[in-house]
Design an enzyme around this catalytic site. Structure first.
Site, PDB file in Angstrom:
ATOM      1  N   HIS A   4       0.802  -1.233   0.000  1.00 24.81           N
ATOM      2  CA  HIS A   4       0.000   0.000   0.000  1.00 24.81           C
ATOM      3  C   HIS A   4       0.831   1.278   0.000  1.00 24.81           C
ATOM      4  O   HIS A   4       0.264   2.361   0.142  1.00 24.81           O
ATOM      5  CB  HIS A   4      -0.923   0.048   1.218  1.00 24.81           C
ATOM      6  CG  HIS A   4      -1.997  -0.999   1.219  1.00 24.81           C
ATOM      7  ND1 HIS A   4      -3.267  -0.762   0.739  1.00 24.81           N
ATOM      8  CD2 HIS A   4      -1.982  -2.291   1.620  1.00 24.81           C
ATOM      9  CE1 HIS A   4      -3.998  -1.861   0.870  1.00 24.81           C
ATOM     10  NE2 HIS A   4      -3.234  -2.803   1.401  1.00 24.81           N
TER      11      HIS A   4
ATOM     12  N   LYS B  72       0.848  14.507   1.609  1.00 30.98           N
ATOM     13  CA  LYS B  72      -0.518  14.833   1.181  1.00 30.98           C
ATOM     14  C   LYS B  72      -0.704  16.336   0.977  1.00 30.98           C
ATOM     15  O   LYS B  72      -1.695  16.782   0.428  1.00 30.98           O
ATOM     16  CB  LYS B  72      -1.529  14.296   2.195  1.00 30.98           C
ATOM     17  CG  LYS B  72      -1.566  12.751   2.264  1.00 30.98           C
ATOM     18  CD  LYS B  72      -2.534  12.247   3.303  1.00 30.98           C
ATOM     19  CE  LYS B  72      -2.450  10.750   3.568  1.00 30.98           C
ATOM     20  NZ  LYS B  72      -3.166   9.918   2.580  1.00 30.98           N
TER      21      LYS B  72
HETATM   22  C1  7LS Z   1       0.570   1.743  10.188  1.00 28.36           C
HETATM   23  C2  7LS Z   1       1.846   1.700  12.212  1.00 28.36           C
HETATM   24  C3  7LS Z   1       3.034   1.730  11.503  1.00 28.36           C
HETATM   25  C4  7LS Z   1      -2.394   3.516   4.704  1.00 28.36           C
HETATM   26  O1  7LS Z   1      -3.477   3.952   5.104  1.00 28.36           O
HETATM   27  C5  7LS Z   1       1.684   1.871   8.058  1.00 28.36           C
HETATM   28  C6  7LS Z   1       1.741   1.788   9.429  1.00 28.36           C
HETATM   29  C7  7LS Z   1       3.004   1.776  10.075  1.00 28.36           C
HETATM   30  O2  7LS Z   1       4.040   1.817   9.417  1.00 28.36           O
HETATM   31  C8  7LS Z   1       4.245   1.716  12.191  1.00 28.36           C
HETATM   32  C9  7LS Z   1       4.235   1.691  13.564  1.00 28.36           C
HETATM   33  C10 7LS Z   1       3.055   1.673  14.269  1.00 28.36           C
HETATM   34  C11 7LS Z   1       1.864   1.667  13.598  1.00 28.36           C
HETATM   35  N1  7LS Z   1       0.661   1.696  11.537  1.00 28.36           N
HETATM   36  C12 7LS Z   1      -0.651   1.774   9.549  1.00 28.36           C
HETATM   37  C13 7LS Z   1      -0.694   1.856   8.167  1.00 28.36           C
HETATM   38  C14 7LS Z   1       0.474   1.911   7.432  1.00 28.36           C
HETATM   39  N2  7LS Z   1       0.528   1.999   6.064  1.00 28.36           N
HETATM   40  C15 7LS Z   1      -0.355   2.503   5.191  1.00 28.36           C
HETATM   41  C16 7LS Z   1      -0.031   2.456   3.860  1.00 28.36           C
HETATM   42  C17 7LS Z   1      -0.922   2.976   2.959  1.00 28.36           C
HETATM   43  N3  7LS Z   1      -1.523   3.029   5.603  1.00 28.36           N
HETATM   44  N4  7LS Z   1      -2.080   3.505   3.394  1.00 28.36           N
HETATM   45  C18 7LS Z   1      -3.095   4.008   2.435  1.00 28.36           C
HETATM   46  O3  7LS Z   1      -3.777   2.864   1.937  1.00 28.36           O
HETATM   47  C19 7LS Z   1      -4.861   3.201   1.084  1.00 28.36           C
HETATM   48  C20 7LS Z   1      -5.515   1.903   0.664  1.00 28.36           C
HETATM   49  O4  7LS Z   1      -4.731   1.202  -0.228  1.00 28.36           O
HETATM   50  C21 7LS Z   1      -4.383   4.028  -0.117  1.00 28.36           C
HETATM   51  O5  7LS Z   1      -5.518   4.452  -0.826  1.00 28.36           O
HETATM   52  C22 7LS Z   1      -3.591   5.250   0.334  1.00 28.36           C
HETATM   53  O6  7LS Z   1      -3.017   5.874  -0.792  1.00 28.36           O
HETATM   54  C23 7LS Z   1      -2.487   4.807   1.282  1.00 28.36           C
HETATM   55  O7  7LS Z   1      -1.804   5.942   1.806  1.00 28.36           O
END
Ligand code: 7LS
Length: 835
Positions: free
Chosen positions: A376, A573
């Protein structure tokens, strides 16, 4: 052990067979009264709408449970292939209105509530959001399981039942303050606890190997500190089709034998207190925060999810097939939502090797045929790497297996590219160095048969950049699945009046086949239809105005252009670019350059990770600029800037129907897809955006004349890094100079000197990765085209209709059909017919 409560002679069906519950007004009134009075013990003196919400939800839930059991038994009887969506986040939001819509009882229920003298909206609004996610990735998981149920696919969601969800955001003196979100405080009527399916998860300890009677090396993991995973199931109803799938969320609980020694030594209180260590594992959802990277508790969460879920699936398998795994891979598929659950690759190996006695080759073949990985993000800081030493301590057996997987994989790389040591080091799952790391994305790629990105550009960039070496080795693993959103929640439920107009015009096929919205196209030329469309948009804007007035005591002019940017606050963003435009408009008004002025209300909302200083500063800047502008009598109705506190799923349900303009202004190449952009488009907002993520596909579908494009392309951004000189750009643009001067002279922080210095320095840095200044001029010009279009209200309405009409591609029904056809290969199950 089978759970049997019957005497041997009793036919099982006797205690579970019931007449089907009625779906008409009369039955809902009766059940509502029963629950309100007898289950909840409330009467007419109770003033809180919460109990009315609960009584109604219990009545709805009963109807779901009937269908849920049917679905469960049908899948079991058919022994069909299943898929499992493993995700650390499911950002569900509220359940009541969605359940009513999908059951097809919303009209009957509204009529019942009317007779009971209750306000449907008040009940719906008293439900707290299940905020078990940060943003796009978690909400996508929630939209996916809705579409799986609607498409009648046997898919189970597996996640964690955090006691505390995404924090509640308050704004104090313009700054974000985080409050804990104890969403379960008032209970959760939608879940059912299932102790009979509890799983045991190991941590710590050590491994011991021996050679078995057949000469194979066998390993046991011993002296572990075990934690129990208690499943809580939530029903996931399909749209009017009798299917109700399951979202199973695990809660960590202490084992009974916790700290036996201390217990026996008489330190009872100490021993009980130790329970917390285990139960902390699912206490809180981690905010997506680079500062939280590497935390042991997060790794424990990930492993609990992976291990409990895999054990659950395997227990089911063994219950039916015994220890024969020959056909396991034909019948099961695990979709990994980013790398967060990717320890599942090693865990499946462990279960098959250590518990079920398979040979490495067989276990690996099964793993690689059942795992599929979705990436993602391209941002390097979001790629997970766990320290080897932490893994050795916490999950010693898993670390051994990862080393073994890597040894086999390195042999494959070396056979393909003999002597290419650089490539071996680049591709190794283990990153060498003083503190060795496990590259979780590589583990996921090596252990999966499918690797996908979430929009066309994103998938292409993964293949050309981040995962280039792997693409060269296994091109056939890589594919794209452009994201979507569920049209049930994001159009039918959140914008009922527009949904009704659409249905009256083209029929209701669009609800399950969103591309049917294309039938609206000719109506863009119909003046009567346009008038209705514009009236509904205005009514939705009025609703948003009232909401802001009630919730936050902010006055907004309903005829202004509603310009909206709601999403997580992040530098890529570029909320700051939006603010620069607002300051530019403010400066124009102050200079008297207001000919043909288009009144505008800029709404910005979103949460910043608690440890992300620049994101928090952005919130402060937005609020300070808002304060100056909104309190300047010379500005009046011409311009308003509003920060919406505590943005969440239920807020978006109110915001997106009332938006005119959707801001999708990330630096090209940084936003993997975006999904808010799709919600706005569906609800008839026009997009101002860069060529990033799914914006590209949105523009393709809507037509370039119905999209406000600006900014550098991804390759131009990459090329510009070599010679980026923001100061030179500022020097050549007098309007940008005015904006920067206002920022730099402290106009928006008169009594807080210097607080925005780091934002200003980042904007002016030649190393600014987000290139905000580079896109300023192009953004301003695009905003002028927006105003030009908005001045001609009839043209705007046409563009709005054409956007909704072109949004068919962005349904998760389409996305999930592609996942199913190309990855999962499940057969849809018509539950009602199979009964
Ligand atoms: C996370 C954590 C993390 C999104 O919403 C990464 C992490 C961490 O790296 C590290 C330590 C503690 C907690 N929580 C939660 C999410 C993410 N990564 C992402 C990656 C992409 N979170 N996205 C979004 O996903 C959407 C659905 O595909 C996309 O439309 C959007 O463009 C993207 O930003």
């Amino acid at each position: 052990m089978p759970h049997r409560v019957f005497r041997k002679s009793t036919p099982k069906s006797d205690i579970t067979k019931l007449p089907k519950l009625g779906l008409d007004k009369k039955h809902f009134i009766a059940d509502f009264k029963h629950y309100y009075s007898h289950r909840l013990g409330r009467d007419e003196h109770c003033r809180s709408p919460h109990y009315a919400y609960e009584a109604l939800s219990l009545a709805i839930s009963d109807r779901l449970v009937e269908r849920w059991k049917n679905t469960y038994n049908t899948y079991k009887d058919l022994d069909c292939k299943r898929a499992y969506y493993l995700s650390m986040e499911f950002l569900i939001g509220r359940s009541l209105s969605n359940a009513m819509l999908n059951l097809g009882v919303d009209n009957a229920v509204k009529a019942a509530l009317y007779d009971l003298g209750l306000e449907a909206e008040e009940l719906v609004d008293s439900e707290v959001d299940a905020g078990l996610g940060n943003g796009g990735l978690g909400r996508l998981a929630a939209c996916f399981i809705d579409s799986c149920a609607t498409l009648q696919l046997p898919v189970t969601g597996y996640g964690l039942r955090y006691e505390y969800g995404m924090f509640t955001q308050q704004i104090v003196n313009g700054e974000q303050v985080e409050l804990p979100d104890h969403w379960l405080r008032m209970g959760n009527i939608w879940e059912i606890e299932r102790p009979e399916y509890m799983a045991r998860v190991k941590f710590g300890g050590r491994t011991q190997s021996h050679i078995d009677e057949k000469g194979n090396k066998r390993t046991t993991w011993l002296d572990t500190h075990d934690v129990l995973a208690m499943p809580y199931d939530t029903p996931v109803p399909g749209y009017k089709n009798g299917t109700v799938n399951t979202l199973r969320l695990w809660k960590a609980i202490a084992t009974e034998e916790f700290n036996l020694q201390e217990f026996n030594e008489g330190d009872y209180a100490e021993a009980v207190a130790q329970k917390n260590t285990a139960e902390n594992i699912t206490m809180v959802l981690y905010p997506n925060d680079a500062n939280e990277n590497g935390k042991a508790l997060r790794l424990q969460q990930q492993y609990l999810l992976a291990s409990a879920s895999l054990q659950d699936v395997i227990a089911n398998w063994v219950g039916r097939h015994g220890n024969n795994f020959t056909h396991f891979a034909e019948k099961n598929c695990f979709q990994l939502n980013d790398t967060h659950p990717s320890i599942a690759v090693a865990e499946l190996m462990r279960l098959l090797l250590d518990l079920h006695g398979l040979a490495w080759k067989d276990a690996w073949a099964i793993t690689c045929k059942t795992m599929a990985y979705t990436n993602h993000t391209l941002l390097p800081e979001a790629l997970e790497r766990w320290s080897v030493s932490l893994m050795e301590n916490l999950l010693p057996r898993l670390m051994e297996i990862i080393f073994d997987i890597n040894a086999h994989f390195m042999a494959e790389v070396s056979a393909r590219w003999p002597g290419d040591n650089d490539r071996m080091a680049r591709m190794s799952i283990i990153e060498e160095g003083r503190d060795k790391k496990v590259r979780m994305a590589y583990l996921a790629i090596v252990g999966s048969f499918s690797v996908n990105g979430v929009a066309e550009l994103h998938s292409k960039l993964l293949q050309e950049g981040l995962f280039r070496d792997f693409y060269e080795l296994w091109p056939y693993k890589f594919n794209n699945k452009t994201n979507g959103v569920t049209p049930r929640r994001w159009l039918a439920a959140c914008n009922p009046d527009l949904a009704e107009l659409i249905t009256a015009t083209i029929g209701d096929e669009w609800i399950t086949n969103l591309s049917a919205l294309a039938k609206l196209r000719p109506f863009a030329e119909d003046a009567t239809f346009r008038k209705k469309w514009a009236e509904l948009k205005r009514a939705n804007k009025q609703r948003l105005v009232n909401y802001k007035k009630d919730e936050h005591d902010i006055e907004i002019n309903v005829d202004a252009l509603f310009d909206v940017q709601v999403k997580r606050i992040h530098e890529y963003k570029r909320q700051i670019l939006n603010v620069l435009h607002v300051i530019y408009l403010y400066d124009c008004i102050k200079r008297g350059e207001t000919k043909n002025w288009v009144p505008r209300c800029v709404l910005i909302g979103g949460k910043a990770a608690p440890g992300y200083a620049m994101a928090k500063k952005s919130i402060k800047l937005i609020n300070n600029v808002a304060n100056v502008i909104n309190n300047d009598p010379a500005i009046g109705d011409k311009l308003r800037l509003v920060f919406m506190p505590n943005y969440r799923v239920s807020a978006m349900e109110k915001i997106c129907p009332g938006a005119d303009l959707s801001e999708q202004i990330s630096t090209a190449g940084k936003e993997a897809s975006g999904t808010g952009n799709m919600k706005f488009m569906m609800n008839g907002a026009l997009t101002i955006g860069t060529l990033d993520g799914a914006n590209i596909e949105i523009r393709e579908e809507a037509g370039e004349e119905n999209f406000f494009l600006f900014g550098l392309t991804e390759s131009e951004v990459e090329a510009m890094h070599q010679h980026y000189n923001p100061q030179a750009i500022i020097n050549q643009d007098s309007e940008l100079q005015n904006v920067m001067r206002l920022l730099e002279c402290g106009h928006f922080n008169q009594f807080e000197p210097g607080i925005f210095d780091d934002i200003i320095a980042a904007l002016k840095s030649p190393h600014d990765p987000w290139m905000t200044i580079a896109d300023f001029r192009s953004y301003i010009e695009a905003q002028k085209r927006v105003e030009q279009a908005y001045r001609d209200q009839d043209r705007w309405t046409k563009m709005s209709i054409l956007n909704t009409a072109a949004s068919g591609k962005f349904s998760t029904d389409r996305t999930i059909s592609e996942y199913n056809q190309e990855i999962w290969k499940l057969t849809p199950v018509n539950v009602e017919k199979n009964q």
